[in-house]
Design a protein around this motif. Structure first.
Motif, PDB file in Angstrom:
ATOM      1  N   PRO A 151      11.909  23.274  -6.681  1.00 18.55           N
ATOM      2  CA  PRO A 151      10.599  22.852  -7.204  1.00 18.55           C
ATOM      3  C   PRO A 151       9.645  24.039  -7.323  1.00 18.55           C
ATOM      4  O   PRO A 151       9.671  24.959  -6.506  1.00 18.55           O
ATOM      5  N   THR A 152       8.810  24.002  -8.337  1.00 16.49           N
ATOM      6  CA  THR A 152       7.803  25.036  -8.530  1.00 16.49           C
ATOM      7  C   THR A 152       6.423  24.393  -8.475  1.00 16.49           C
ATOM      8  O   THR A 152       6.208  23.297  -8.987  1.00 16.49           O
ATOM      9  N   GLN A 153       5.480  25.093  -7.856  1.00 19.51           N
ATOM     10  CA  GLN A 153       4.124  24.558  -7.768  1.00 19.51           C
ATOM     11  C   GLN A 153       3.445  24.687  -9.123  1.00 19.51           C
ATOM     12  O   GLN A 153       3.653  25.673  -9.840  1.00 19.51           O
ATOM     13  N   VAL A 154       2.650  23.684  -9.469  1.00 17.06           N
ATOM     14  CA  VAL A 154       2.019  23.658 -10.790  1.00 17.06           C
ATOM     15  C   VAL A 154       0.504  23.629 -10.659  1.00 17.06           C
ATOM     16  O   VAL A 154      -0.047  23.165  -9.662  1.00 17.06           O
ATOM     17  N   GLN A 155      -0.146  24.131 -11.717  1.00 14.32           N
ATOM     18  CA  GLN A 155      -1.593  24.146 -11.800  1.00 14.32           C
ATOM     19  C   GLN A 155      -2.002  23.785 -13.224  1.00 14.32           C
ATOM     20  O   GLN A 155      -1.303  24.108 -14.189  1.00 14.32           O
ATOM     21  N   VAL A 156      -3.130  23.121 -13.342  1.00 16.29           N
ATOM     22  CA  VAL A 156      -3.663  22.820 -14.670  1.00 16.29           C
ATOM     23  C   VAL A 156      -4.147  24.110 -15.326  1.00 16.29           C
ATOM     24  O   VAL A 156      -4.376  25.124 -14.658  1.00 16.29           O
ATOM     25  N   LYS A 157      -4.312  24.069 -16.638  1.00 11.22           N
ATOM     26  CA  LYS A 157      -4.875  25.196 -17.366  1.00 11.22           C
ATOM     27  C   LYS A 157      -6.378  25.309 -17.088  1.00 11.22           C
ATOM     28  O   LYS A 157      -6.990  24.375 -16.580  1.00 11.22           O
ATOM     29  N   GLN A 158      -6.930  26.443 -17.433  1.00 12.09           N
ATOM     30  CA  GLN A 158      -8.362  26.678 -17.199  1.00 12.09           C
ATOM     31  C   GLN A 158      -9.114  26.677 -18.527  1.00 12.09           C
ATOM     32  O   GLN A 158      -9.771  27.642 -18.894  1.00 12.09           O
ATOM     33  N   THR A 159      -8.991  25.579 -19.242  1.00 13.57           N
ATOM     34  CA  THR A 159      -9.629  25.443 -20.548  1.00 13.57           C
ATOM     35  C   THR A 159     -11.040  24.891 -20.386  1.00 13.57           C
ATOM     36  O   THR A 159     -11.248  23.917 -19.665  1.00 13.57           O
ATOM     37  N   ASN A 160     -11.990  25.497 -21.083  1.00 11.54           N
ATOM     38  CA  ASN A 160     -13.391  25.105 -20.934  1.00 11.54           C
ATOM     39  C   ASN A 160     -14.007  24.492 -22.187  1.00 11.54           C
ATOM     40  O   ASN A 160     -15.146  24.028 -22.143  1.00 11.54           O
ATOM     41  N   GLN A 161     -13.265  24.495 -23.287  1.00 15.93           N
ATOM     42  CA  GLN A 161     -13.792  23.989 -24.548  1.00 15.93           C
ATOM     43  C   GLN A 161     -12.814  22.975 -25.152  1.00 15.93           C
ATOM     44  O   GLN A 161     -11.607  23.255 -25.219  1.00 15.93           O
ATOM     45  N   ILE A 162     -13.330  21.832 -25.603  1.00  6.21           N
ATOM     46  CA  ILE A 162     -12.458  20.867 -26.275  1.00  6.21           C
ATOM     47  C   ILE A 162     -11.825  21.504 -27.498  1.00  6.21           C
ATOM     48  O   ILE A 162     -10.654  21.230 -27.828  1.00  6.21           O
TER      49      ILE A 162
END
Length: 273
Positions: A151-162
């Motif tokens: 298993p690999t740890q996951v993170q959301v993206k760092q998107t700031n604009q729709i």
């Protein structure tokens, strides 16, 4: 399981390990019906489809839970609720995305959520046809496993604009059903990419950093309970259309934190009081 899960309380850790194993067993049952030429489909009272795979997988999970944790409560989409006394409650959606399953599309999943005293503390989203699972427990991070790989740890993206986001949804007509077509139209117009990769798969795309936003106008508790700990432990937000973290809000959004204000500015006015 991973070393970071040592930060999770032993009762939750034990249940998560158990849930991962039993979700894999449920996958084997579900796949026996996948692409079956003689698959029988019934319609429930709300016009949603149900198959022997849905019922059989939930029955398998419930029997295993009842044997291993007899004092825990269980709530399932197909077979109702069994109260418990331990403070723990399992919330089951054996085939989330039954329409995809029926049509042979592999983006359906098995959702196993775990509450303790009403708070979602662990979640599992397994995709039988893809042989993948995403899971999390509060304080232990969110993890993605493909097949038998580590298993690999996951993170959301760092998107700031729709305008830079990949926006996912299940079906445009669901927005019509709650009188919120304007929300769908606005997000589709503003997003960089819009795709109907729906049901739990869309939410897991956000959790694993492959999409930025997944918006559901209609969700039941068994759709949402497993998603909350997974998305939050991946550094994202799972909230209802008013901005509250809730498995009972009747709708849901998974997103990167940087999109929160802009998305809720669209969804809050669409919520019927």
């Amino acid at each position: 399981m991973t070393d970071s899960m040592e930060n999770v309380s032993q009762p939750v850790r034990e249940r998560l390990e158990f849930g991962l194993a039993e979700a894999r067993n449920a996958s084997k049952l579900i796949l026996r019906y996948y692409h079956a030429a003689d698959l029988s489909v019934e319609l429930k009272a709300d016009e949603s489809p149900v198959t022997a795979a849905d019922r059989g997988a939930e029955e398998l999970l419930r029997k295993a839970i009842e044997k291993a944790f007899p004092d825990d409560g269980i709530l399932g989409e197909e077979l109702g609720e069994t109260p418990g006394t331990s403070g723990y409650r399992w919330i089951l959606d054996p085939v989330d995305g039954t329409k995809s399953f029926i049509h042979g599309v592999p983006l359906f999943g098995t959702l196993v959520g775990l509450e303790f005293e009403g708070k979602c503390v662990a979640g599992i989203s397994r995709f039988p046809a893809l042989d993948e699972v995403v899971y999390a427990a509060r304080g232990g991070g969110a993890w993605w496993q493909k097949g038998t790989a580590t298993p690999t740890q996951v993170q959301v993206k760092q998107t700031n604009q729709i305008s830079e986001s990949l926006f996912c949804y299940t079906a445009a007509e669901l927005f019509d059903r709650v009188g919120a077509r304007s929300v769908y139209d606005s997000l589709s117009r503003k997003a960089k990419v819009s795709r109907g990769w729906g049901d739990c798969y869309g939410h897991m795309l956000v959790a694993t950093g492959r999409a930025d936003l997944m918006v559901d106008p209609l969700l039941s508790i068994w759709d949402a309970a497993a998603l909350i700990p997974i998305v939050s432990e991946a550094g994202g937000l799972f909230v209802d259309w008013t901005g509250q973290e809730s498995q009972t809000g009747g709708n849901g959004i998974s997103m990167t934190p940087g999109l929160k204000d802009a998305v809720l500015e669209l969804t809050r006015p669409a919520v019927k009081s």
